[in-house]
Design an enzyme around this catalytic site. Structure first.
Site, PDB file in Angstrom:
ATOM      1  NE  ARG A   1      -3.513   2.308   2.523  1.00 30.29           N
ATOM      2  CZ  ARG A   1      -3.327   3.226   3.478  1.00 30.29           C
ATOM      3  NH1 ARG A   1      -2.578   2.988   4.524  1.00 30.29           N
ATOM      4  NH2 ARG A   1      -3.923   4.390   3.388  1.00 30.29           N
TER       5      ARG A   1
ATOM      6  CG  HIS B   1      -0.650   9.130   3.215  1.00 35.49           C
ATOM      7  ND1 HIS B   1      -0.852   7.813   3.548  1.00 35.49           N
ATOM      8  CD2 HIS B   1      -0.194   9.720   4.348  1.00 35.49           C
ATOM      9  CE1 HIS B   1      -0.519   7.599   4.811  1.00 35.49           C
ATOM     10  NE2 HIS B   1      -0.117   8.760   5.326  1.00 35.49           N
TER      11      HIS B   1
ATOM     12  CG  ASN C   1      -3.887   7.501   4.984  1.00 37.79           C
ATOM     13  OD1 ASN C   1      -4.133   6.324   5.199  1.00 37.79           O
ATOM     14  ND2 ASN C   1      -3.248   8.267   5.862  1.00 37.79           N
ATOM     15  CD  GLU C   2      -4.326   8.021   9.375  1.00 38.55           C
ATOM     16  OE1 GLU C   2      -3.746   9.067   9.707  1.00 38.55           O
ATOM     17  OE2 GLU C   2      -3.975   6.898   9.782  1.00 38.55           O
TER      18      GLU C   2
ATOM     19  CG  ASN D   1      -5.081   3.766   8.510  1.00 36.62           C
ATOM     20  OD1 ASN D   1      -5.251   2.733   7.858  1.00 36.62           O
ATOM     21  ND2 ASN D   1      -4.583   4.874   7.988  1.00 36.62           N
TER      22      ASN D   1
ATOM     23  CE1 TYR E   1       0.208   3.086  13.357  1.00 36.24           C
ATOM     24  CE2 TYR E   1      -1.758   4.223  12.600  1.00 36.24           C
ATOM     25  CZ  TYR E   1      -0.539   3.635  12.338  1.00 36.24           C
ATOM     26  OH  TYR E   1      -0.064   3.576  11.046  1.00 36.24           O
TER      27      TYR E   1
ATOM     28  CD  GLU F   1      -1.506   4.257   7.901  1.00 36.79           C
ATOM     29  OE1 GLU F   1      -1.216   4.717   9.023  1.00 36.79           O
ATOM     30  OE2 GLU F   1      -1.645   4.966   6.894  1.00 36.79           O
TER      31      GLU F   1
ATOM     32  CD  GLU G   1       4.775   9.229  12.449  1.00 35.45           C
ATOM     33  OE1 GLU G   1       4.827   8.523  11.427  1.00 35.45           O
ATOM     34  OE2 GLU G   1       3.700   9.578  12.974  1.00 35.45           O
TER      35      GLU G   1
HETATM   36  O1  IFM Z   1       2.925   7.802   9.803  1.00 43.26           O
HETATM   37  C1  IFM Z   1       1.545   7.879   9.957  1.00 43.26           C
HETATM   38  C2  IFM Z   1       0.835   7.694   8.642  1.00 43.26           C
HETATM   39  O2  IFM Z   1       1.272   8.611   7.689  1.00 43.26           O
HETATM   40  C3  IFM Z   1      -0.646   7.865   8.818  1.00 43.26           C
HETATM   41  N1  IFM Z   1      -1.155   7.044   9.886  1.00 43.26           N
HETATM   42  C4  IFM Z   1      -0.444   7.058  11.138  1.00 43.26           C
HETATM   43  C5  IFM Z   1       1.038   6.832  10.914  1.00 43.26           C
HETATM   44  C6  IFM Z   1       1.787   6.856  12.267  1.00 43.26           C
HETATM   45  O3  IFM Z   1       1.629   8.088  12.876  1.00 43.26           O
END
Ligand code: IFM
Length: 462
Positions: free
Chosen positions: A77, A121, A165-166, A295, A297, A364, A419
């Site tokens: 991806r 993105h 993306n996001e 995504n 985390y 993600e 990052e």
């Molecule tokens: O690095 C980012 C990514 O670009 C988008 N989602 C979260 C990741 C970690 O912060």
């Protein structure tokens, strides 16, 4: 009996994004994006880092595809850099820019790796930001034109497409909190940006559908927030509701149901009257999806403020003054994000329920840790990342067991990379990058992930 192995055909991937890995910022006719500009504002990005070189994926993609193949990945991806393929954000495509992606995709296909392409993105061409950026409606139409160009150029070889993306990060970190490009702190602009990003998704999906072969699958990738209330009090539950609306339902409402949630409109009424939403927009935004990317985390924990302390500065949640964020309990990654795989299970089951029949992917998931340099034998040991991945893959297994249709998992990230506001200080890769020599060294997590892919099971902890 708990499920112990992933279903046959489950897609195993890794993800990156153009600005975070490509480098070659001034090559092939690429123009600056909002991130090139933002990185040059003193104090915005740790260490003054930029994506000028990043991991040099632009020049080293063949080595990176070989690494993916060695790990055993079935999918990659990646995102397309808008200013590389349409340098001013308008007009014809740059064939030089598109050629890079043609070469990348051809190399992936030659290695049996499925390309999963994201159009946006976060790297808006600077010219479009100078013309007003995402708060301007015209940017959504520009995105649709760009989607058409890329769809036309790569539709013969890319089967899986993601518009955005996001979008939450683009709108609220970029225009409300100001911690991401373009660094604006204007709540009303952020809400306009959110709507125009959703509109861009809908118009972009229409543009893709018009040029792509029927078999192509179109998606959007969100970062829904698994928000929990600190206590069961009515005030804390209301804080939870507000943050859920501002982080998740602001996108899933229009995209999945064709309506903004009433409570969101009420909570933000002091900031905007939403008159920028025009007749027909919601029908466009609710374009049918072939899959939805999630995504994940870490979860969030919130409560209602118990005093009237003024908020400490610009917030990513306009309309949610009076909500306090708490660190969830548990171990933390180098981002200070709590490790809690139950949030992933929660989100997967939530969307299976809210969008029945819509296939999901974990687009993600991963963790930053302070990995050491390769040791004398060239090994980077990252046991915490392995534990993180194991826990979250077990959560995916639990969701599959519960009947959720999850077709794939993409680890973030293939490589250590840029990052965003943290620059190169946070390492998310399963492959270590030496930022001096740009040499790549697979970490022990890459080998572990390869074993999961080969066997379709989670090896016993140990
Ligand atoms: O690095 C980012 C990514 O670009 C988008 N989602 C979260 C990741 C970690 O912060």
């Amino acid at each position: 009996m708990p499920l112990t192995s992933f279903p046959p055909g489950f897609v195993w991937g890794a993800a990156t994004a153009a600005y975070q890995v490509e480098g070659a910022a001034h090559e092939g006719g690429r123009t600056p994006s909002i991130w090139d500009t933002f990185c040059r504002i003193p104090g915005k990005v740790r260490g003054g880092d930029t994506g000028d070189v990043a991991t040099d994926h632009y020049h080293r993609f063949r080595e990176d595809v070989r690494l993916m193949s060695d790990i055993g990945l079935g999918a990659y991806r990646f995102s397309v850099s808008w200013p590389r393929v349409q340098p001013t954000g308008r007009g014809p495509a740059s064939q030089r820019g598109l050629d890079f992606y043609r070469r990348l995709v051809d190399d992936l296909l030659a290695h049996g790796i499925q390309p999963v392409l994201t159009l946006y993105h976060w790297d808006l061409p600077q010219e479009l930001e100078s013309a007003g950026g995402w708060p301007e409606r015209g940017t959504a139409q520009r995105f649709a034109d760009y989607a058409h160009l890329v769809g036309e150029a790569l539709g013969d070889r890319v089967g899986s497409w993601t518009t955005l993306n996001e979008p939450w990060c683009s709108a609220f970190l970029g225009y409300a909190a100001g911690v991401h490009a373009p660094g604006r702190t204007d709540d009303a602009a952020a809400l306009r940006a959110a709507h125009h990003l959703s509109l861009a998704h809908g118009l972009g999906a229409q543009a893709l559908r018009a040029v792509l072969p029927r078999r192509a699958r179109i998606s959007v990738v969100l970062n829904p927030n698994d928000v929990r209330a600190l206590t069961g009090s009515a005030a804390d539950l209301d804080a939870r509701r507000r943050i859920d609306a501002l982080s998740t339902r602001i996108f899933t409402g229009p995209m999945l149901r064709g309506a903004y949630p009433d409570d969101l409109l009420a909570d933000t009424a002091g900031i905007t009257d939403w008159s920028f939403v025009r007749d027909g927009d919601l029908d466009v935004i609710k374009h049918p999806l072939d899959w939805l990317g999630i995504n994940y985390y870490t979860p969030s924990v919130v409560s209602a403020a118990t005093d009237n302390r003024p908020s400490p500065g610009p917030s990513a949640y306009p309309g949610a003054g009076g909500v306090v964020f708490h660190q969830p309990p548990g171990p933390r990654t180098a981002m200070d994000w709590t490790v809690d795989p139950s949030g992933l299970h929660e989100l997967l089951t939530r969307f299976a329920h809210e969008a029945p029949g819509l296939p999901l992917a974990v687009s993600e998931n991963g963790a930053a840790y302070d990995d050491g340099r390769p040791d004398g034998r060239g090994v980077v040991h990252d046991p915490e990342r392995i534990a993180y991945l194991r826990g979250h893959l077990a959560a995916v297994l639990r969701a599959l067991e519960d009947g959720v249709d999850v077709w794939g998992y993409f680890v973030w990230s293939l490589l250590d990379n840029f990052e965003w506001a943290y620059g190169y200080s946070k390492r998310f890769g399963i492959v270590y990058v030496d930022y001096g020599s740009l040499a790549r060294t697979p970490k022990s997590s890459a080998r572990w992930y390869g074993e999961v892919i080969r066997t379709g099971r989670l090896p016993a902890a140990g």
